[in-house]
Design an enzyme around this catalytic site. Structure first.
Site, PDB file in Angstrom:
ATOM      1  N   CYS A  52       0.631  -1.245   0.096  1.00  0.00           N
ATOM      2  CA  CYS A  52       0.018   0.201   0.017  1.00  0.00           C
ATOM      3  C   CYS A  52       0.957   1.277  -0.117  1.00  0.00           C
ATOM      4  CB  CYS A  52      -0.918   0.144   1.273  1.00  0.00           C
ATOM      5  SG  CYS A  52      -0.161   0.161   2.977  1.00  0.00           S
ATOM      6  N   CYS A  98       1.157  -4.615   8.639  1.00  0.00           N
ATOM      7  CA  CYS A  98       0.826  -3.320   7.976  1.00  0.00           C
ATOM      8  C   CYS A  98      -0.581  -2.781   8.577  1.00  0.00           C
ATOM      9  CB  CYS A  98       1.064  -3.270   6.429  1.00  0.00           C
ATOM     10  SG  CYS A  98       0.558  -1.434   6.006  1.00  0.00           S
ATOM     11  N   CYS A 101      -2.929  -1.823   5.247  1.00  0.00           N
ATOM     12  CA  CYS A 101      -3.529  -2.769   4.409  1.00  0.00           C
ATOM     13  C   CYS A 101      -3.729  -4.198   5.009  1.00  0.00           C
ATOM     14  CB  CYS A 101      -2.712  -2.698   3.091  1.00  0.00           C
ATOM     15  SG  CYS A 101      -1.123  -3.567   3.147  1.00  0.00           S
ATOM     16  N   CYS A 121      11.769  -8.367  12.215  1.00  0.00           N
ATOM     17  CA  CYS A 121      12.424  -9.251  11.351  1.00  0.00           C
ATOM     18  C   CYS A 121      11.394  -9.325  10.028  1.00  0.00           C
ATOM     19  CB  CYS A 121      12.592 -10.569  11.979  1.00  0.00           C
ATOM     20  SG  CYS A 121      13.425 -11.946  11.029  1.00  0.00           S
TER      21      CYS A 121
HETATM   22 FE    FE Z   1       0.387  -2.026   3.626  1.00  0.00          FE
END
Ligand code: FE
Length: 135
Positions: A52, A98, A101, A121
């Site tokens: 994204c 994330c 998204c 990581c």
């Molecule tokens: Fe994303």
């Protein structure tokens, strides 16, 4: 959990991402150690979500963990990523996603360098480096 700012159908994700990116971000895959494009990268810049485009990590926070995956002591902002318990593969790990998204990025461990003590990581395939040399 708040609704994602970016919601795409599976078909749209398949179209937007490369097969390797899709396998990591949408199928929670893991690239093999030492195979990712950003393992040894030291270029200054910003690492964005490959799904994204949201800024996730800064090169300043990247360090050589020897693990074979890009490693960071902290995300760019606390809001950029989410963590949740992942009990797959007979382990208890904290998965990193994330926040925008919902893409799977990797895992965070408590064996990082001080002061944060964290090791984010992260799969290279989940990231897009915007090198400062680009502008
Ligand atoms: Fe994303």
């Amino acid at each position: 959990m708040e609704p994602r700012k970016l919601e795409l159908s599976d078909k749209e994700w398949r179209k937007k991402l490369t097969p390797a990116q899709y396998a990591i971000l949408r199928e929670r895959g893991t690239e093999r150690a030492f195979t990712g494009g950003y393992v040894d990268t030291k270029l200054p810049g910003v690492y964005r979500c490959a799904g994204c485009g949201t800024e996730l990590f800064r090169s300043d926070a990247k360090y050589d963990s020897g693990s074979g995956w890009p490693s960071f002591v902290e995300p760019s902002t606390l809001e950029a990523v989410e963590t949740r318990l992942d009990q797959s593969h007979g382990m208890a790990r904290m998965e990193v996603l994330c926040a925008t998204c919902g893409g799977h990025l990797g895992h965070v461990f408590d064996d990082g360098p001080k002061p944060s003590g964290k090791r984010f990581c992260i799969n290279s395939c989940a990231l897009d480096l915007e090198s400062r040399d680009d502008d």
